[in-house]
Design a protein around this motif. Structure first.
Motif, PDB file in Angstrom:
ATOM      1  N   LYS A  95     -25.630  12.315  31.725  1.00 29.26           N
ATOM      2  CA  LYS A  95     -26.929  11.844  31.236  1.00 29.26           C
ATOM      3  C   LYS A  95     -27.864  12.962  30.792  1.00 29.26           C
ATOM      4  N   VAL A  96     -27.307  13.917  30.051  1.00 32.35           N
ATOM      5  CA  VAL A  96     -28.119  15.020  29.534  1.00 32.35           C
ATOM      6  C   VAL A  96     -28.863  14.602  28.260  1.00 32.35           C
ATOM      7  N   GLY A  97     -28.465  13.479  27.682  1.00 31.67           N
ATOM      8  CA  GLY A  97     -29.058  13.039  26.418  1.00 31.67           C
ATOM      9  C   GLY A  97     -30.567  12.949  26.449  1.00 31.67           C
ATOM     10  N   GLY A  98     -31.119  12.518  27.571  1.00 30.13           N
ATOM     11  CA  GLY A  98     -32.565  12.388  27.667  1.00 30.13           C
ATOM     12  C   GLY A  98     -33.299  13.705  27.766  1.00 30.13           C
ATOM     13  N   LEU A  99     -32.573  14.791  28.037  1.00 28.80           N
ATOM     14  CA  LEU A  99     -33.222  16.098  28.211  1.00 28.80           C
ATOM     15  C   LEU A  99     -33.391  16.860  26.899  1.00 28.80           C
ATOM     16  N   ILE A 100     -32.634  16.452  25.868  1.00 25.08           N
ATOM     17  CA  ILE A 100     -32.687  17.169  24.592  1.00 25.08           C
ATOM     18  C   ILE A 100     -34.098  17.170  24.014  1.00 25.08           C
ATOM     19  N   LYS A 101     -34.850  16.097  24.288  1.00 24.81           N
ATOM     20  CA  LYS A 101     -36.199  15.980  23.722  1.00 24.81           C
ATOM     21  C   LYS A 101     -37.146  17.066  24.232  1.00 24.81           C
ATOM     22  N   TYR A 102     -36.761  17.757  25.308  1.00 27.16           N
ATOM     23  CA  TYR A 102     -37.631  18.796  25.856  1.00 27.16           C
ATOM     24  C   TYR A 102     -37.470  20.144  25.161  1.00 27.16           C
ATOM     25  N   ILE A 103     -36.499  20.269  24.244  1.00 26.10           N
ATOM     26  CA  ILE A 103     -36.382  21.505  23.464  1.00 26.10           C
ATOM     27  C   ILE A 103     -37.580  21.585  22.527  1.00 26.10           C
ATOM     28  N   PRO A 104     -38.337  22.671  22.554  1.00 26.42           N
ATOM     29  CA  PRO A 104     -39.558  22.765  21.745  1.00 26.42           C
ATOM     30  C   PRO A 104     -39.317  22.504  20.259  1.00 26.42           C
ATOM     31  N   HIS A 105     -40.240  21.773  19.679  1.00 28.18           N
ATOM     32  CA  HIS A 105     -40.170  21.435  18.252  1.00 28.18           C
ATOM     33  C   HIS A 105     -40.136  22.695  17.392  1.00 28.18           C
ATOM     34  N   THR A 106     -40.871  23.715  17.794  1.00 25.98           N
ATOM     35  CA  THR A 106     -40.936  24.950  17.002  1.00 25.98           C
ATOM     36  C   THR A 106     -39.572  25.638  16.905  1.00 25.98           C
ATOM     37  N   ILE A 107     -38.749  25.498  17.946  1.00 25.07           N
ATOM     38  CA  ILE A 107     -37.417  26.109  17.919  1.00 25.07           C
ATOM     39  C   ILE A 107     -36.506  25.372  16.945  1.00 25.07           C
ATOM     40  N   THR A 108     -36.523  24.031  16.998  1.00 30.99           N
ATOM     41  CA  THR A 108     -35.668  23.261  16.080  1.00 30.99           C
ATOM     42  C   THR A 108     -36.092  23.478  14.631  1.00 30.99           C
ATOM     43  N   VAL A 109     -37.385  23.565  14.391  1.00 30.77           N
ATOM     44  CA  VAL A 109     -37.874  23.842  13.033  1.00 30.77           C
ATOM     45  C   VAL A 109     -37.424  25.229  12.588  1.00 30.77           C
ATOM     46  N   GLY A 110     -37.536  26.207  13.487  1.00 26.78           N
ATOM     47  CA  GLY A 110     -37.178  27.582  13.148  1.00 26.78           C
ATOM     48  C   GLY A 110     -35.718  27.757  12.824  1.00 26.78           C
ATOM     49  N   PHE A 111     -34.821  27.250  13.678  1.00 27.17           N
ATOM     50  CA  PHE A 111     -33.399  27.488  13.396  1.00 27.17           C
ATOM     51  C   PHE A 111     -32.898  26.622  12.237  1.00 27.17           C
ATOM     52  N   THR A 112     -33.496  25.443  12.034  1.00 29.17           N
ATOM     53  CA  THR A 112     -33.104  24.620  10.889  1.00 29.17           C
ATOM     54  C   THR A 112     -33.500  25.304   9.581  1.00 29.17           C
ATOM     55  N   ALA A 113     -34.700  25.864   9.543  1.00 26.24           N
ATOM     56  CA  ALA A 113     -35.141  26.597   8.359  1.00 26.24           C
ATOM     57  C   ALA A 113     -34.288  27.845   8.152  1.00 26.24           C
ATOM     58  N   GLY A 114     -33.922  28.510   9.249  1.00 27.42           N
ATOM     59  CA  GLY A 114     -33.069  29.695   9.148  1.00 27.42           C
ATOM     60  C   GLY A 114     -31.697  29.365   8.591  1.00 27.42           C
ATOM     61  N   ASN A 172     -28.719   4.760  22.224  1.00 26.84           N
ATOM     62  CA  ASN A 172     -28.299   5.162  23.567  1.00 26.84           C
ATOM     63  C   ASN A 172     -27.873   6.623  23.493  1.00 26.84           C
ATOM     64  N   PRO A 173     -28.717   7.564  23.943  1.00 27.94           N
ATOM     65  CA  PRO A 173     -28.430   8.987  23.749  1.00 27.94           C
ATOM     66  C   PRO A 173     -27.165   9.481  24.445  1.00 27.94           C
ATOM     67  N   ASN A 174     -26.880   8.961  25.619  1.00 28.49           N
ATOM     68  CA  ASN A 174     -25.705   9.444  26.349  1.00 28.49           C
ATOM     69  C   ASN A 174     -24.402   8.911  25.762  1.00 28.49           C
ATOM     70  N   ALA A 175     -24.416   7.661  25.315  1.00 30.06           N
ATOM     71  CA  ALA A 175     -23.244   7.128  24.609  1.00 30.06           C
ATOM     72  C   ALA A 175     -23.016   7.906  23.320  1.00 30.06           C
ATOM     73  N   GLU A 176     -24.104   8.297  22.679  1.00 29.72           N
ATOM     74  CA  GLU A 176     -23.984   9.061  21.431  1.00 29.72           C
ATOM     75  C   GLU A 176     -23.355  10.429  21.689  1.00 29.72           C
ATOM     76  N   LEU A 177     -23.739  11.088  22.786  1.00 32.24           N
ATOM     77  CA  LEU A 177     -23.165  12.394  23.103  1.00 32.24           C
ATOM     78  C   LEU A 177     -21.670  12.285  23.397  1.00 32.24           C
ATOM     79  N   VAL A 178     -21.274  11.251  24.135  1.00 32.50           N
ATOM     80  CA  VAL A 178     -19.847  11.047  24.414  1.00 32.50           C
ATOM     81  C   VAL A 178     -19.091  10.812  23.105  1.00 32.50           C
TER      82      VAL A 178
END
Length: 435
Positions: A116-135, A287-293
């Motif tokens: 059930k790690v799927g629910g934890l992904i949302k805690y990754i800072p938005h600025t990091i996802t924006v930065g590496f996606t732009a990179g 369903n985030p956890n089903a999606e990860l599986v």
């Protein structure tokens, strides 16, 4: 079964499935397959593997994610986010190294879903996802300059990192081909202008057709423009994966673990972001956890089928929604249509000019460049967010995603703790008066 936390979304929608929705799903699946075909080929080339590997990935991962996933309309396949990672793994460890890393990433994703790690992904800072996606977008753009300009590198020159590619492009600028630039510019113009007037036919398909016709029927262009068929073998039929020839050992598995972990984390982040976008478009809830599986099983299946790492593709998922897809059947249809292309039409992919592929990837890079989000981060005038976003972006281009995300998370943590401490009221200790 109703309470099972890993229940695939497919089994939740079949009870109320109707014939009209089946027709809509079939139409949406066909349209998405048409969109996915040139993109899958282009992304495979950007990843340093054979063009057909992109098709293998879209078929295997696309079908498995739709079958087992936690979203109603998620479309999975090769994505730009993996291009630099895959290219680096293949260059250093070969295709068998990529196979090992992809299978391990799949196992990691399954474990993440089960726990059930799927629910934890949302805690990754938005600025990091924006930065590496732009990179990643910048890296893809740099990687396609060679084919867009028709440059030829000197013998033995095979740059991997973005900085190395810039240096190689500058060194080989004397081999510039005006024919390649012309074909690429026409295709890029189609990709930019065509959607403003017509949206029923994917612009990438029009660009591919026009580019191939230009090279085929304009004699002056033939000598200065490479096609996919001139640079790569284009096999037709099911993949032939020789597992016995792979060099799989404990030391290689250990050495590839960081790459596998990075593939898994990136696949988790991108697939769940895509699910969130999909939910908003059709008023659903994934369903985030089903999606990860499902993503884990899809990556293992893709590797077994001769493909590369896969995840949810936001643009193709959005196209699915816009064209009436509302259940996982659409994603399964998309995979079946691509399988038909693989079995009967694949040799025609050899006619696609390399500058056309470069033009398509330029648009992919632009669409994932996060320009709007970067502007919003700058406008916020929050120094910590600006530093984290741009540090992650720069490190993604100069080094790799592993370094970029690690440093980004560390910086975000330091800023968070600093802000918490600075906002915390200092309470002076109280002493009781004795005597």
């Amino acid at each position: 079964m109703n309470g099972f936390y890993l229940k695939p979304k497919l089994f939740s929608v079949l009870g109320s499935y109707s014939k009209p929705q089946l027709i809509k799903d079939i139409v949406a699946g066909i349209i998405v397959a048409v969109i996915a075909l040139p993109l899958s080929i282009a992304l495979a080339i950007a990843s340093g593997v054979a063009p057909v590997c992109g098709i293998y990935t879209a078929i295997a991962a696309g079908f498995i994610v739709s079958l087992l996933g936690g979203s109603r309309i998620q479309i999975a396949g090769p994505t730009a986010a993996f291009a630099t990672i895959v290219a680096g793994i293949v260059a250093k460890n070969g295709m068998d190294g990529l196979f090992i890393a992809t299978v391990m990433a799949g196992i990691i994703l399954i474990v993440m879903g089960v726990f059930k790690v799927g629910g934890l992904i949302k805690y990754i800072p938005h600025t990091i996802t924006v930065g590496f996606t732009a990179g990643i977008a910048v890296t893809i753009f740099i990687g396609q300059i060679k084919d867009f300009l028709g440059l030829t590198y000197k013998s033995g020159v095979s740059p991997i990192e973005a900085i190395e590619k810039i240096e190689a492009n500058i060194a080989s600028i004397g081999t510039f081909s005006w024919q390649a630039l012309l074909v690429g510019a026409v295709c890029l113009l189609i990709l930019i202008v065509y959607p403003k007037f017509e949206k029923r036919v994917p612009p990438s398909l029009i660009a591919v057709a026009v580019g191939a016709l230009m090279v085929k029927f304009i004699p002056v262009l033939d000598s200065g423009v490479n096609t996919i068929g001139e640079l790569y073998d284009i096999p037709m039929g099911l993949p032939q994966v020789d597992f016995g020839a792979m060099n799989i050992s404990a030391s290689r598995v250990t050495g590839l673990l960081p790459d596998a972990f990075m593939i898994a984390v990136l696949a988790a982040i991108e697939s769940l972001l895509s699910c969130v976008v999909a939910d908003k478009m059709i008023d659903s809830k994934h369903n985030p956890n089903a999606e990860l599986v499902a993503q884990g099983a899809a990556n293992i299946g893709s590797a077994m089928f001769g493909g590369i790492p896969a995840t949810g593709a936001i643009a193709r998922t959005a196209a699915n929604a816009k064209n009436g897809g509302r259940t996982p059947i659409a994603g399964m249809v998309h995979a079946v249509v691509l399988l038909f292309v693989l079995l009967f039409l694949m040799p025609y992919a050899g006619l696609i000019p390399m500058p056309t592929i470069a033009a398509i990837l330029f648009m992919v890079a632009y669409n994932m460049s996060e320009i709007r989000n970067l502007k919003e981060i700058i406008k916020s005038k929050k120094i910590s967010g600006i530093i984290v976003a741009f540090a992650t972006l720069i490190l993604t281009v100069v080094f790799d995603l592993i370094v970029a995300i690690a440093v980004g998370i560390a910086l975000a943590a330091v800023f968070y703790l600093t802000e918490r401490l600075s906002n915390k009221k200092i309470i002076k200790p109280q002493f009781s008066h004795v005597g």
